[in-house]
Design an enzyme around this catalytic site. Sequence first.
Site, PDB file in Angstrom:
ATOM      1  N   ARG A   1      21.145  21.766  17.341  1.00  0.00           N
ATOM      2  CA  ARG A   1      21.628  22.848  18.198  1.00  0.00           C
ATOM      3  C   ARG A   1      22.710  23.621  17.454  1.00  0.00           C
ATOM      4  O   ARG A   1      23.543  23.032  16.756  1.00  0.00           O
ATOM      5  CB  ARG A   1      22.189  22.269  19.491  1.00  0.00           C
ATOM      6  CG  ARG A   1      22.661  23.283  20.525  1.00  0.00           C
ATOM      7  CD  ARG A   1      23.149  22.567  21.774  1.00  0.00           C
ATOM      8  NE  ARG A   1      22.043  21.910  22.479  1.00  0.00           N
ATOM      9  CZ  ARG A   1      21.405  22.459  23.493  1.00  0.00           C
ATOM     10  NH1 ARG A   1      21.753  23.666  23.921  1.00  0.00           N
ATOM     11  NH2 ARG A   1      20.420  21.811  24.088  1.00  0.00           N
TER      12      ARG A   1
ATOM     13  N   VAL B   1      16.763  23.612  18.444  1.00  0.00           N
ATOM     14  CA  VAL B   1      15.492  23.288  17.808  1.00  0.00           C
ATOM     15  C   VAL B   1      14.954  21.987  18.409  1.00  0.00           C
ATOM     16  O   VAL B   1      15.672  20.986  18.477  1.00  0.00           O
ATOM     17  CB  VAL B   1      15.646  23.140  16.283  1.00  0.00           C
ATOM     18  CG1 VAL B   1      14.304  22.803  15.647  1.00  0.00           C
ATOM     19  CG2 VAL B   1      16.195  24.427  15.676  1.00  0.00           C
TER      20      VAL B   1
ATOM     21  N   ASP C   1      22.338  32.883   3.789  1.00  0.00           N
ATOM     22  CA  ASP C   1      22.960  31.640   4.270  1.00  0.00           C
ATOM     23  C   ASP C   1      22.347  30.448   3.548  1.00  0.00           C
ATOM     24  O   ASP C   1      22.012  29.441   4.173  1.00  0.00           O
ATOM     25  CB  ASP C   1      22.788  31.506   5.783  1.00  0.00           C
ATOM     26  CG  ASP C   1      23.751  30.478   6.391  1.00  0.00           C
ATOM     27  OD1 ASP C   1      24.803  30.219   5.769  1.00  0.00           O
ATOM     28  OD2 ASP C   1      23.440  29.936   7.467  1.00  0.00           O
TER      29      ASP C   1
ATOM     30  N   GLY D   1      20.740  28.998  18.874  1.00  0.00           N
ATOM     31  CA  GLY D   1      19.612  28.395  19.547  1.00  0.00           C
ATOM     32  C   GLY D   1      19.559  26.897  19.386  1.00  0.00           C
ATOM     33  O   GLY D   1      20.456  26.274  18.815  1.00  0.00           O
TER      34      GLY D   1
END
Length: 310
Positions: free
Chosen positions: A15, A21, A128, A19
């Site tokens: 988390r 997963v 990222d 969102g």
Amino acid sequence: MDRIGHYQVMGELGRGGMGVVFKAWDPHSQSHVAIKLLLAAHNPKRLSRFKREVQVLQRLQHPNVVPIRDFGEAEGRPYLVMQLVDGKSLDDLVEARGPLPPSMVAEVGMKLASALAAAHELGILHRDVKPDNVLLRADGEVVLGDFGLAKDVALEQSQLTVEGGFLGTPGYVAPEQAMGEAERVGPATDVYGLGATLYYALTGRAPVEGSTVFEIMTNIHQAPPRIRSLRSDVPKELAHLVERCLKAELSERYRSCALLERDLDDYLHGTSRYEVPGAPSSRRVPAAALGLGAVAALVAAGALLVQDSA
């Protein structure tokens, strides 16, 4: 939540701010999948970023990128379905076993550089790249995941920002991205993130450290400790390749992941053209056979396997 679309939710995998997963079962393909469900879908910026991730992954097909299988909307929240990677993150592996063999790190770097080069050819920046987003499958293959901060230059010309927040991951983000210098963010920004990830794999620490984001920002333009000062068994050539990725000045850094991929491949096969300052030229025994095969050996020993509780 028991179901997302026609997928049966098995449990939560992770988390984050955007969102959550889930691990789920796909009755159509009779296989497990990973589903990323957007939280706070009413937030226009988050919704836009989520849709961007879907668009990016639809266009980017590469063996070292986690593939997207489906997408949709459940109870007003968009979701995307990805292949479930049976393995662990690079971060988890280093945390559990310590710094990795140099040859393994070089081959992981070459695979990731290939994936990023393919993304850059499509005008996509990841922005990222970090150890937690690098996944090592149980079969020893390397895949890059989480394009949630990706910038698709073909879709959007302006810089993606996080209102009131920090874009990227402290310790692994390039100076130009951390400072919000949109005009300087490009493929070399991902080169920095990849270099920082490989630095961590070789040394067990990020190249830029600090107890707060402010401290990291203060240190971000300083050269990190030399790799061989932290670990003397890393070959000089590999250390210099990684350190070149971490130059604060763009003119001193690799300008593309394609060039980094080439030099890592040459290094692995003992045919490198890269000159280490002050070091005599030498030919080495090719190290490729010692690379990702070591990952498979770790898997066989049970170090990377994810136990299937279903």
